[in-house]
Design a protein around this motif. Structure first.
Motif, short mmCIF file in Angstrom:
data_model
loop_
_atom_site.label_atom_id
_atom_site.label_comp_id
_atom_site.label_asym_id
_atom_site.label_seq_id
_atom_site.Cartn_x
_atom_site.Cartn_y
_atom_site.Cartn_z
N THR A 135 0.83 -1.21 0.00
CA THR A 135 0.00 0.00 0.00
C THR A 135 0.86 1.26 0.00
N LYS A 194 2.58 1.71 -3.36
CA LYS A 194 1.61 2.10 -4.39
C LYS A 194 1.24 3.57 -4.25
N GLU A 195 1.10 4.05 -3.03
CA GLU A 195 0.79 5.45 -2.80
C GLU A 195 1.91 6.36 -3.30
N THR A 196 3.13 5.88 -3.17
CA THR A 196 4.30 6.68 -3.57
C THR A 196 4.45 6.74 -5.09
N SER A 203 2.08 5.95 -7.50
CA SER A 203 0.85 6.04 -8.30
C SER A 203 0.82 7.27 -9.22
#
Length: 301
Positions: free
Chosen positions: A225, A228-230, A232
């Motif tokens: 997670t 992915k946040e970094t 995206s």
């Protein structure tokens, strides 16, 4: 007969002697403040900044001397500018430091010395490749933060896109801010094949989370997670149409959880059916357009 050289020589002597000065400029910050002496008449004649300052009473006066405080300019930079104001001389040489050049350029812009600004800017642009070799990140950060350096910023980006080894594939990429990385990845003239762009992006993302294992099979749900946040915001900037199925299998498939599900399906379908066009992808970079890509992962110009 040209007599200007003698007049300029006299002004240079006045600059050196400071005789009958009536201005004290306090430059630099503690503990490196220095006092530099000058003549208000010369400053007013040469710079609208100083003409406005004197006419608007910006300065304070003490014992008949005008006092200016310029903590944002180093003594070295101010002396360079002052010599130019007195005798039109400035020394830009091959040993000039890129960061010092930028500081000089911003100070000259503050004083409204447009002719000198253009002269220094041309010098900086002509020497950008050399400057960027040593102070890449600091130079990029400074020009990114100052709109007045837009022309130089464009030249910096063009230089690095033409010579990506200055930044990409080095540890310098790890220090790049997300905003600057995004600006590079969205450019079509970045001269890297797309899988190298991806490699650099993954390297940068891992550097933001050094405690997360580089082996994706060992990631926890929280690790996935966070990564992915970094990453995206950058995924839409990757031209997946220019990455071969072999490259995808070895380099991207281990990170498939970082890709939106719809995009993963489109990429995989395009490998199964070459006639299927991937949607919502940016145009290929110029370097990729000059190569023909085959399913076996070989590029041919």
């Amino acid at each position: 007969m040209d007599l200007s050289s003698e007049i300029l020589k006299n002004f240079e002597s006045l600059f050196e002697s400071k005789e009958n000065y009536d201005v004290i400029i306090q430059v630099g910050e503690e503990p490196n403040i220095e006092e530099i002496y000058a003549h208000s008449l010369v400053l007013c004649c040469q710079s609208n900044y100083f003409r406005t300052a004197f006419s608007s009473n910006w300065e304070e006066k003490n014992n008949g001397k005008y006092i200016f405080k310029k903590p944002n300019i180093s003594p070295h930079i101010f002396e360079i500018i002052l010599r130019y104001l007195y005798c039109g001389k400035i020394d830009l040489n091959d040993e000039q430091n890129g960061l010092d050049g930028l500081k000089l350029l911003m100070s000259v812009d503050e004083f409204g010395l447009h002719t000198l600004y253009e002269h220094i800017q041309v010098f900086m642009i002509n020497n950008l490749k050399r400057f960027l070799q040593n102070d890449t990140i600091k130079i990029l950060e400074i020009i990114f933060q100052h709109e007045s350096l837009a022309t130089l910023r464009n030249s910096c980006f063009e230089t690095i896109c033409q010579e990506p080894n200055i930044l990409f594939g080095t540890d310098k990429i790890l220090e790049l801010s997300a905003e600057l990385l995004e600006l590079f990845l969205e450019r079509e003239d970045l001269s890297l094949i797309e899988i190298k762009v991806w490699d650099n992006l993954i390297k940068w993302t891992h550097a933001k989370h050094p405690t997360i294992d580089t082996d994706t099979s060992k990631w926890s749900k929280e690790d996935s997670t966070l990564m992915k946040e970094t990453i995206s915001r950058f995924i839409p900037l990757i031209r997946f149409q220019d990455i071969t199925s072999r490259e995808f299998s070895h380099k991207i498939l281990p990170y498939e959880d970082l890709l939106p599900k719809k995009l993963r399906h489109e990429i995989l379908n395009s490998y199964l059916d070459p006639n299927m066009k991937q949607v919502e992808l940016l145009p290929s970079r110029f370097v990729s357009r000059s190569f023909k890509m085959f399913p076996n992962g070989i590029y041919v110009r």
